[in-house]
Design a protein around this motif. Structure first.
Motif, PDB file in Angstrom:
ATOM      1  N   LYS A   1       2.609   1.251 -12.237  1.00 41.66           N
ATOM      2  CA  LYS A   1       3.061   2.970 -11.715  1.00 41.66           C
ATOM      3  C   LYS A   1       2.690   3.190 -10.572  1.00 41.66           C
ATOM      4  CE  LYS A   1       5.278   4.233 -16.518  1.00 41.66           C
ATOM      5  NZ  LYS A   1       6.883   3.953 -15.814  1.00 41.66           N
ATOM      6  N   TRP A   2       3.036   3.766  -9.849  1.00 40.34           N
ATOM      7  CA  TRP A   2       3.144   3.968  -8.346  1.00 40.34           C
ATOM      8  C   TRP A   2       1.626   5.482  -8.523  1.00 40.34           C
ATOM      9  CZ3 TRP A   2       1.526   0.459  -5.033  1.00 40.34           C
ATOM     10  CH2 TRP A   2       2.306  -0.589  -4.576  1.00 40.34           C
ATOM     11  N   GLN A   3       0.092   5.207  -7.766  1.00 37.87           N
ATOM     12  CA  GLN A   3       0.145   6.506  -7.575  1.00 37.87           C
ATOM     13  C   GLN A   3      -0.655   6.267  -5.845  1.00 37.87           C
ATOM     14  OE1 GLN A   3      -2.821   7.863 -10.147  1.00 37.87           O
ATOM     15  NE2 GLN A   3      -2.612   6.442 -11.631  1.00 37.87           N
ATOM     16  N   LEU A   4      -0.572   7.889  -5.593  1.00 41.14           N
ATOM     17  CA  LEU A   4      -1.521   7.832  -3.793  1.00 41.14           C
ATOM     18  C   LEU A   4      -1.957   6.817  -3.061  1.00 41.14           C
ATOM     19  CD1 LEU A   4       0.413   9.103  -1.843  1.00 41.14           C
ATOM     20  CD2 LEU A   4      -0.417  10.738  -1.943  1.00 41.14           C
TER      21      LEU A   4
ATOM     22  N   TYR B   1       0.582  -1.441   0.173  1.00 44.73           N
ATOM     23  CA  TYR B   1      -0.112   0.310  -0.156  1.00 44.73           C
ATOM     24  C   TYR B   1       0.560   1.333   0.016  1.00 44.73           C
ATOM     25  CZ  TYR B   1      -3.533   3.275   1.768  1.00 44.73           C
ATOM     26  OH  TYR B   1      -3.661   4.928   1.885  1.00 44.73           O
ATOM     27  N   SER B   2       0.907   2.174  -0.885  1.00 43.14           N
ATOM     28  CA  SER B   2       1.574   3.075  -1.182  1.00 43.14           C
ATOM     29  C   SER B   2       0.963   4.239  -0.398  1.00 43.14           C
ATOM     30  CB  SER B   2       1.517   3.966  -2.482  1.00 43.14           C
ATOM     31  OG  SER B   2       0.746   4.126  -3.143  1.00 43.14           O
ATOM     32  N   LEU B   3       1.700   4.738   0.067  1.00 40.03           N
ATOM     33  CA  LEU B   3       1.421   5.871   1.394  1.00 40.03           C
ATOM     34  C   LEU B   3       2.300   7.320   0.941  1.00 40.03           C
ATOM     35  CD1 LEU B   3       2.372   4.288   4.943  1.00 40.03           C
ATOM     36  CD2 LEU B   3       0.244   4.927   4.053  1.00 40.03           C
ATOM     37  N   GLU B   4       3.658   7.249   0.566  1.00 41.05           N
ATOM     38  CA  GLU B   4       4.392   8.436   0.289  1.00 41.05           C
ATOM     39  C   GLU B   4       4.921   7.364  -1.111  1.00 41.05           C
ATOM     40  OE1 GLU B   4       6.991  10.599   2.000  1.00 41.05           O
ATOM     41  OE2 GLU B   4       5.787  10.116   3.843  1.00 41.05           O
ATOM     42  N   ILE B   5       4.942   8.013  -2.688  1.00 42.08           N
ATOM     43  CA  ILE B   5       5.606   7.889  -3.487  1.00 42.08           C
ATOM     44  C   ILE B   5       6.902   9.228  -4.145  1.00 42.08           C
ATOM     45  CG2 ILE B   5       3.806   6.209  -4.070  1.00 42.08           C
ATOM     46  CD1 ILE B   5       3.250   8.155  -6.145  1.00 42.08           C
ATOM     47  N   PRO B   6       7.802   8.597  -5.013  1.00 42.74           N
ATOM     48  CA  PRO B   6       8.429   9.543  -5.095  1.00 42.74           C
ATOM     49  C   PRO B   6       7.753  10.125  -6.897  1.00 42.74           C
ATOM     50  CG  PRO B   6       9.932   7.305  -5.808  1.00 42.74           C
ATOM     51  CD  PRO B   6       8.802   7.232  -5.436  1.00 42.74           C
ATOM     52  N   SER B   7       8.574  11.110  -6.991  1.00 41.81           N
ATOM     53  CA  SER B   7       8.066  11.697  -8.008  1.00 41.81           C
ATOM     54  C   SER B   7       8.227  11.494  -9.284  1.00 41.81           C
ATOM     55  CB  SER B   7       8.641  13.420  -8.224  1.00 41.81           C
ATOM     56  OG  SER B   7      10.035  13.201  -8.834  1.00 41.81           O
ATOM     57  N   LYS B   8       9.465  11.286  -9.475  1.00 38.12           N
ATOM     58  CA  LYS B   8       9.109   9.266 -10.819  1.00 38.12           C
ATOM     59  C   LYS B   8      10.174   8.228 -10.176  1.00 38.12           C
ATOM     60  CE  LYS B   8      13.742  11.562 -12.891  1.00 38.12           C
ATOM     61  NZ  LYS B   8      14.045  11.577 -13.588  1.00 38.12           N
ATOM     62  N   GLY B   9      10.808   6.828 -10.976  1.00 42.51           N
ATOM     63  CA  GLY B   9      10.750   6.069 -10.650  1.00 42.51           C
ATOM     64  C   GLY B   9      10.315   5.291  -9.026  1.00 42.51           C
ATOM     65  N   GLY B  10      10.814   4.179  -8.635  1.00 33.46           N
ATOM     66  CA  GLY B  10      10.066   2.810  -7.510  1.00 33.46           C
ATOM     67  C   GLY B  10       9.053   2.547  -8.220  1.00 33.46           C
ATOM     68  N   ASP B  11       8.921   2.679  -9.021  1.00 33.25           N
ATOM     69  CA  ASP B  11       8.256   1.714  -9.997  1.00 33.25           C
ATOM     70  C   ASP B  11       8.078   0.070  -9.843  1.00 33.25           C
ATOM     71  OD1 ASP B  11       6.442   3.399 -11.120  1.00 33.25           O
ATOM     72  OD2 ASP B  11       7.863   3.874 -13.244  1.00 33.25           O
ATOM     73  N   THR B  12       6.895  -0.963  -9.578  1.00 31.76           N
ATOM     74  CA  THR B  12       7.217  -2.208  -9.208  1.00 31.76           C
ATOM     75  C   THR B  12       6.778  -3.004 -10.482  1.00 31.76           C
ATOM     76  OG1 THR B  12       6.481  -1.650  -7.503  1.00 31.76           O
ATOM     77  CG2 THR B  12       6.128  -4.200  -7.690  1.00 31.76           C
ATOM     78  N   SER B  13       7.538  -4.173 -11.043  1.00 27.31           N
ATOM     79  CA  SER B  13       7.224  -5.008 -12.236  1.00 27.31           C
ATOM     80  C   SER B  13       6.858  -6.330 -11.918  1.00 27.31           C
ATOM     81  CB  SER B  13       8.734  -5.214 -13.114  1.00 27.31           C
ATOM     82  OG  SER B  13       8.594  -3.846 -13.631  1.00 27.31           O
TER      83      SER B  13
END
Length: 191
Positions: free
Chosen positions: A151-154, A32-44
């Motif tokens: 691609k994660w969103q909050l 569960y995403s609480l904070e995400i970076p502006s780019k990167g950190g995606d999960t495949s």
């Protein structure tokens, strides 16, 4: 306060299955995403049913009815776990032993079950043979046709089945935060 947080930091996480180094790995993971970076950190994610279906015949024959030693000494970013010793011989690395091809207890389907590449060992082969086979297996599993990237969103919540999927995370800018809550769902011993 300017200091890194979390266990994995901002580095890329290599392809892996969560906690395959224990005797009864989790059947699924929840993130569960609480904070995400502006780019990167995606999960495949990669489909291990499909990877097995498309495995070359010689490679399938080499892993059929074989056991993989799943190293417990390192994290998914390749760092030594607290209290663990560096692995000097992959044949004796600490961790659980599981079938290279497992049967999913709910679907009855067959899927590759490799854990993670670093310090893995395919029993019954010399270290050199095991390394070559595992390199081929991991290169095969990482093919784009088996994978999908989220691609994660909050506020996103993902649930995946660790019994038939592997996953990885992209690196991200270390000056930004990526905060996730993770839950593991109890599983059983791979068969």
């Amino acid at each position: 306060n300017g200091k890194p947080i979390g266990a994995l930091g901002d580095k890329e996480a290599e392809w892996h299955t969560d906690m395959s180094y224990v005797a009864e790995p989790p059947m699924a993971s929840v993130l569960y995403s609480l904070e995400i970076p502006s780019k990167g950190g995606d999960t495949s994610f990669a489909n291990m049913y499909k990877a097995l279906e498309d495995l070359p015949d010689d490679l399938r024959a080499a892993v059929e009815n074989r056991i993989v030693n799943h190293d417990a000494s390192t994290t998914s970013v390749g760092e030594l776990r607290a209290g663990a010793n560096a692995v000097l011989d992959v044949r004796t690395a600490p961790g659980a032993k599981h079938p290279a091809i497992r049967t999913h207890p709910a679907t009855g389907g067959k899927a590759l079950y490799l854990g993670r590449r670093l310090n893995g060992y395919l029993e019954g082969y010399s270290v050199e043979e095991s390394e070559k086979l595992l390199d081929r297996l991991w290169a095969h599993c990482a093919k784009p046709e088996f994978s999908w990237t989220h691609k994660w969103q909050l506020g996103d919540l993902l649930i995946w089945d660790n019994r038939c999927a592997i996953h990885r995370r992209d690196s991200f800018d270390g000056s930004e935060r990526r905060v996730m809550h993770r839950t593991q769902i109890k599983g059983d011993a791979p068969r």
